[in-house]
Design a protein around this motif. Sequence first.
Motif, PDB file in Angstrom:
ATOM      1  N   GLN A 143       0.852  -1.191   0.000  1.00 48.43           N
ATOM      2  CA  GLN A 143       0.000   0.000   0.000  1.00 48.43           C
ATOM      3  C   GLN A 143       0.885   1.236   0.000  1.00 48.43           C
ATOM      4  OE1 GLN A 143      -2.421  -0.505   3.462  1.00 48.43           O
ATOM      5  NE2 GLN A 143      -3.353  -2.379   2.707  1.00 48.43           N
ATOM      6  N   GLN A 144       0.820   2.007  -1.053  1.00 46.87           N
ATOM      7  CA  GLN A 144       1.646   3.201  -1.206  1.00 46.87           C
ATOM      8  C   GLN A 144       0.891   4.444  -0.725  1.00 46.87           C
ATOM      9  OE1 GLN A 144       4.797   3.013  -2.067  1.00 46.87           O
ATOM     10  NE2 GLN A 144       4.700   0.832  -2.548  1.00 46.87           N
ATOM     11  N   ASN A 145       1.620   5.534  -0.560  1.00 49.87           N
ATOM     12  CA  ASN A 145       1.057   6.847  -0.222  1.00 49.87           C
ATOM     13  C   ASN A 145       0.255   6.864   1.076  1.00 49.87           C
ATOM     14  OD1 ASN A 145       2.169   7.782  -2.638  1.00 49.87           O
ATOM     15  ND2 ASN A 145       0.329   7.229  -3.763  1.00 49.87           N
ATOM     16  N   ILE A 146       0.659   6.051   2.038  1.00 47.56           N
ATOM     17  CA  ILE A 146      -0.008   6.034   3.342  1.00 47.56           C
ATOM     18  C   ILE A 146       1.052   6.316   4.401  1.00 47.56           C
ATOM     19  CG2 ILE A 146      -1.243   4.635   5.019  1.00 47.56           C
ATOM     20  CD1 ILE A 146      -2.326   2.967   2.724  1.00 47.56           C
ATOM     21  N   GLU A 147       0.796   7.300   5.254  1.00 53.05           N
ATOM     22  CA  GLU A 147       1.712   7.605   6.355  1.00 53.05           C
ATOM     23  C   GLU A 147       0.902   7.866   7.623  1.00 53.05           C
ATOM     24  OE1 GLU A 147       4.726  10.543   5.830  1.00 53.05           O
ATOM     25  OE2 GLU A 147       5.131   9.892   3.779  1.00 53.05           O
ATOM     26  N   TYR A 148       1.192   7.118   8.666  1.00 54.58           N
ATOM     27  CA  TYR A 148       0.539   7.325   9.956  1.00 54.58           C
ATOM     28  C   TYR A 148       1.496   7.903  10.987  1.00 54.58           C
ATOM     29  CZ  TYR A 148      -3.613   4.927   8.377  1.00 54.58           C
ATOM     30  OH  TYR A 148      -4.754   4.591   7.700  1.00 54.58           O
ATOM     31  N   ASN A 149       2.783   7.835  10.705  1.00 51.18           N
ATOM     32  CA  ASN A 149       3.789   8.363  11.622  1.00 51.18           C
ATOM     33  C   ASN A 149       4.649   9.386  10.898  1.00 51.18           C
ATOM     34  OD1 ASN A 149       2.961   6.606  13.677  1.00 51.18           O
ATOM     35  ND2 ASN A 149       4.272   4.970  12.889  1.00 51.18           N
ATOM     36  N   GLU A 150       5.332  10.220  11.674  1.00 50.12           N
ATOM     37  CA  GLU A 150       6.193  11.240  11.072  1.00 50.12           C
ATOM     38  C   GLU A 150       7.432  10.636  10.418  1.00 50.12           C
ATOM     39  OE1 GLU A 150       7.222  10.434  15.208  1.00 50.12           O
ATOM     40  OE2 GLU A 150       5.362  11.135  14.344  1.00 50.12           O
ATOM     41  N   ASN A 151       7.749   9.382  10.703  1.00 52.05           N
ATOM     42  CA  ASN A 151       8.913   8.742  10.101  1.00 52.05           C
ATOM     43  C   ASN A 151       8.597   8.063   8.761  1.00 52.05           C
ATOM     44  OD1 ASN A 151       7.504   6.474  10.887  1.00 52.05           O
ATOM     45  ND2 ASN A 151       9.098   5.676  12.234  1.00 52.05           N
ATOM     46  N   GLY A 152       7.399   8.281   8.224  1.00 56.14           N
ATOM     47  CA  GLY A 152       7.031   7.714   6.931  1.00 56.14           C
ATOM     48  C   GLY A 152       6.405   6.336   6.994  1.00 56.14           C
ATOM     49  N   ASN A 153       6.249   5.799   8.197  1.00 50.98           N
ATOM     50  CA  ASN A 153       5.650   4.475   8.360  1.00 50.98           C
ATOM     51  C   ASN A 153       4.155   4.541   8.078  1.00 50.98           C
ATOM     52  OD1 ASN A 153       4.329   2.192   9.842  1.00 50.98           O
ATOM     53  ND2 ASN A 153       6.461   1.687  10.272  1.00 50.98           N
ATOM     54  N   GLY A 154       3.648   3.545   7.337  1.00 50.96           N
ATOM     55  CA  GLY A 154       2.241   3.557   6.961  1.00 50.96           C
ATOM     56  C   GLY A 154       1.390   2.522   7.665  1.00 50.96           C
TER      57      GLY A 154
END
Length: 130
Positions: free
Chosen positions: A80-91
């Motif tokens: 799954q691309q273009n998903i970020e839940y954390n400020e470190n880019g983790n989705g």
Amino acid sequence: MDLFSNTFNTLERALDYSSLKQKVIANNIANVDTPNYKPKDVSFKQMLAKQLNQPFEAIRTDSRHFEFQNTTNDSVISTQQNIEYNENGNGVDIDKEMSDLATNQIYYDALSNRISGKFSTLQTVIRGGK
């Protein structure tokens, strides 16, 4: 001649799907704190299409030999691309993953109970109803 009905084959493939989904969810949960990690998912629709469109059989020299079937399912895992839940880019959304984990566990338990019931029925028939 099939020794068992097609139900066993269907249940086996459903268990394969559930097992693969379990591995993917566990991998997502394990990488919840990994920077720039994008979650993966298993598509039932893609897995079904792959099984229906690409039958793989080995040459049998005797009708009593079991059929050989290809069970590699790596192409049904998508990232799954273009998903970020954390400020470190983790989705990874841990709440969604835990919910998917519980849903998949219920599905797996239902399948294993069903296949166990099928084997119990066969055992009863073999014993002559005793």
